[in-house]
Design a protein around this motif. Structure first.
Motif, short mmCIF file in Angstrom:
data_model
loop_
_atom_site.label_atom_id
_atom_site.label_comp_id
_atom_site.label_asym_id
_atom_site.label_seq_id
_atom_site.Cartn_x
_atom_site.Cartn_y
_atom_site.Cartn_z
N PRO A 1 0.80 -1.23 0.00
CA PRO A 1 0.00 0.00 0.00
C PRO A 1 0.83 1.27 0.00
N ALA A 2 2.01 1.24 0.61
CA ALA A 2 2.82 2.46 0.71
C ALA A 2 3.32 2.94 -0.64
N ASP A 3 3.38 2.07 -1.64
CA ASP A 3 3.98 2.44 -2.93
C ASP A 3 2.95 2.57 -4.05
N MET A 4 1.67 2.58 -3.71
CA MET A 4 0.64 2.72 -4.73
C MET A 4 0.36 4.20 -4.95
N ASP A 5 0.85 4.74 -6.07
CA ASP A 5 0.73 6.17 -6.30
C ASP A 5 -0.44 6.50 -7.23
N GLU A 6 -0.64 7.80 -7.46
CA GLU A 6 -1.76 8.24 -8.28
C GLU A 6 -1.64 7.76 -9.72
N ASP A 7 -0.42 7.58 -10.21
CA ASP A 7 -0.24 7.13 -11.59
C ASP A 7 -0.78 5.72 -11.81
N PHE B 1 -8.32 -6.00 -11.68
CA PHE B 1 -8.05 -6.86 -10.54
C PHE B 1 -6.87 -6.28 -9.78
N LEU B 2 -7.01 -6.20 -8.46
CA LEU B 2 -5.95 -5.64 -7.64
C LEU B 2 -5.72 -6.52 -6.43
N HIS B 3 -4.50 -7.04 -6.31
CA HIS B 3 -4.10 -7.78 -5.11
C HIS B 3 -3.28 -6.84 -4.25
N LEU B 4 -3.85 -6.46 -3.11
CA LEU B 4 -3.20 -5.48 -2.25
C LEU B 4 -3.27 -5.96 -0.80
N PRO B 5 -2.19 -6.61 -0.33
CA PRO B 5 -2.21 -7.18 1.03
C PRO B 5 -2.38 -6.11 2.10
N VAL B 6 -3.19 -6.44 3.11
CA VAL B 6 -3.37 -5.56 4.26
C VAL B 6 -2.81 -6.22 5.52
N GLN B 7 -2.99 -7.54 5.65
CA GLN B 7 -2.45 -8.42 6.70
C GLN B 7 -3.28 -8.45 7.98
N ALA B 8 -3.87 -7.35 8.40
CA ALA B 8 -4.66 -7.36 9.64
C ALA B 8 -5.61 -6.18 9.65
N GLY B 9 -6.63 -6.27 10.51
CA GLY B 9 -7.60 -5.19 10.61
C GLY B 9 -7.48 -4.35 11.86
N SER B 10 -6.38 -4.54 12.60
CA SER B 10 -6.13 -3.78 13.82
C SER B 10 -4.93 -2.86 13.61
N ASP B 11 -5.10 -1.59 13.89
CA ASP B 11 -3.99 -0.65 13.73
C ASP B 11 -2.83 -1.00 14.66
N ARG B 12 -3.12 -1.49 15.86
CA ARG B 12 -2.03 -1.85 16.76
C ARG B 12 -1.23 -3.02 16.20
N VAL B 13 -1.94 -4.01 15.67
CA VAL B 13 -1.24 -5.15 15.07
C VAL B 13 -0.46 -4.71 13.85
N LEU B 14 -1.04 -3.88 13.02
CA LEU B 14 -0.33 -3.40 11.82
C LEU B 14 0.96 -2.67 12.22
N LYS B 15 0.91 -1.87 13.27
CA LYS B 15 2.12 -1.18 13.73
C LYS B 15 3.16 -2.17 14.22
N ALA B 16 2.72 -3.20 14.96
CA ALA B 16 3.65 -4.23 15.44
C ALA B 16 4.25 -5.01 14.28
N MET B 17 3.52 -5.13 13.20
CA MET B 17 4.02 -5.80 11.99
C MET B 17 4.98 -4.92 11.18
N ASN B 18 5.08 -3.64 11.55
CA ASN B 18 5.84 -2.64 10.80
C ASN B 18 5.22 -2.40 9.42
N ARG B 19 3.90 -2.51 9.35
CA ARG B 19 3.18 -2.10 8.15
C ARG B 19 2.94 -0.60 8.26
N SER B 20 3.18 0.13 7.20
CA SER B 20 3.15 1.59 7.27
C SER B 20 1.75 2.16 7.10
N HIS B 21 0.75 1.34 6.80
CA HIS B 21 -0.61 1.84 6.62
C HIS B 21 -1.44 1.58 7.86
N THR B 22 -2.55 2.27 7.92
CA THR B 22 -3.58 2.00 8.92
C THR B 22 -4.79 1.41 8.19
#
Length: 447
Positions: free
Chosen positions: A245-251, A265-286
């Motif tokens: 998600p961090a590298d998906m730009d307007e182009d 078709f777009l495959h875009l991993p999110v990994q979890a639905g909890s912001d706390r878990v995402l932060k612990a995973m070092n995922r840069s999105h919420t």
């Protein structure tokens, strides 16, 4: 097999992601340049390449089990195969494999497999060898041209990852992010089309991070590459995976609405639905930023089908946080998705985190998540009934006159008719199943 025997047949057994499939195909092509042919179905091969994946737990142990089976089968017939271990387990376990499995002649990492033929020469002479160097993209220049391609094929454009998600071993086995040159990719894509490809899926550990200079010296991102590939005559479809998600730009968002050959078709991993878990995973999105990103893609391409990746049971995940993942699935309505139990990988930060979730809890959560994903996939298929679309025929079905292919939304579609592999057929999606669609063909579309 005596050390001086030259192998006449091979088998490449690939595990894991599409990039491993691509790598396996390229290793097969390298072996073919030496006059070695694929072993006939049901027959043992003189050379076996285990092209491994290190994402899941106990991946290395599964490799040793495969090696043991190969040795036992070779002893039973009085002729042991040469064994090569390639891929990410080879990169991570290199010298240990050689010490623990004397039957293995070659260990080669995913960035060094272009040197497999030279290693094979030494193995035939009785010399065991390990090559886990990680040269910057050098292997692609050493690979043979693609002379034959299936209708739907892969093209690796980027390797490695710089995101360092705390659960992921990829940065350690595939290295830092690196992009293949723009001109090289266009050349390979044209050759793939000449060899029979009608659909190309662009691959990368983080494919959306690809960048390079075009033939005019202008810097291009993934969208620029997609637009250039779309100008290749004979190429009907373009896909890409896997993105961050961090590298998906307007182009690239705009390209989904403007480039007809880029499939909806777009495959875009999110990994979890909890912001706390995402932060612990070092995922840069919420969760919020992820949903807003999906809204922008859907605004550009309203018929877009969405796919994702999920991990359940990440260290510290509570029942409430898992239910947030279920809520995210409900909110998105994925056409398909992949879900996994958290698997601790040696050397990753998450492997030593407190709060490791019990296996039985992970099992139960995974079942609930997959039930929700399967529900939404079936709903997407049911809502597709009545649509008319093009289906690219990839192979024959089980019955005479039956064909199997993919819709633009990556649904498996089967139908009967007078067609051939590689045809694009106009089909009405007539009946939905949980995992596939029945189609009623209307007309074939000329190449």
């Amino acid at each position: 097999m005596k050390p001086t025997d030259n192998p006449k047949t091979y088998r490449v057994k690939s595990f894991g992601c599409q990039m491993n499939v691509y790598d396996g195909e390229r290793m097969a092509e390298l072996l073919a340049t030496r006059g070695i042919t694929p072993a006939p179905e049901g027959e043992d091969a003189d050379l076996v390449v285990l092209n491994t994946c290190h994402i899941r737990e106990k991946a290395a142990e599964k490799v040793y089990s495969d090696i043991g089976r190969l040795v036992k089968a070779g002893e039973a017939r009085g002729r042991k195969p040469l064994i090569a271990v390639a891929g990410c387990v080879a990169q991570a376990e290199g010298e240990e494999i050689m010490a623990r499995a004397p039957a293995v002649s070659m260990v080669v990492g995913p960035q060094a497999y272009h040197r497999l033929p030279d290693m094979l020469d030494r193995a035939v002479a009785g010399e065991r060898g390990t090559d886990t160097d990680m040269p910057a993209i050098a292997k692609f220049a050493s690979l043979p041209d693609r002379r034959k391609s299936p209708p739907a094929t892969f093209l690796t454009i980027q390797e490695g990852c710089d995101k360092f998600c705390t659960y992921c071993v990829v940065p350690y086995t595939r290295g830092a992010e690196i992009s293949r040159p723009f001109a090289d990719l266009l050349t390979e894509a044209r050759k793939l089309v000449e060899a029979g490809a009608r659909e190309i899926t662009l691959l990368g550990q983080n494919v959306s991070a690809w960048s390079g200079e075009d033939d005019k010296g202008h810097r291009q991102g993934l969208a620029g590459l997609v637009r250039a590939l779309a100008r290749i005559d004979g190429l009907a479809r373009i896909r890409y995976t896997t993105s961050h998600p961090a590298d998906m730009d307007e182009d690239i968002i705009a390209a989904h609405g403007e480039v007809d050959k880029l499939m909806p078709f777009l495959h875009l991993p999110v990994q979890a639905g909890s912001d706390r878990v995402l932060k612990a995973m070092n995922r840069s999105h919420t969760v919020e930023s992820y949903l807003k990103l999906l809204d922008r893609f859907r605004a550009a391409r309203p018929d877009l089908a969405l796919s994702g990746d999920f991990i359940v049971g990440f260290p510290g995940e509570t029942e409430s946080e898992f239910e947030q993942t279920l809520a995210l699935v409900d909110a998105v309505g994925y056409a398909q998705a992949f879900s996994f139990k958290y698997s601790p990988r040696p050397g990753t930060p998450a492997a030593t985190m407190d709060g490791q979730v019990a296996p039985d809890i992970m099992d139960e959560r995974l079942q609930r998540l997959q039930a929700a994903i399967n529900r939404d996939q079936f709903a997407f298929n049911r809502n597709s009934v009545g649509r008319t679309c093009e289906v690219l025929i990839e192979r024959r079905g089980k019955r005479p006159g039956q064909w199997l292919g993919k819709s633009p939304w990556l649904q498996s579609v089967w139908f009967e008719g007078d067609c051939a592999i590689g045809d694009l057929v106009e089909v009405e999606l007539a009946e939905a199943g949980p995992n596939s669609m029945r189609g009623a063909p209307r007309a074939a579309i000329a190449a």
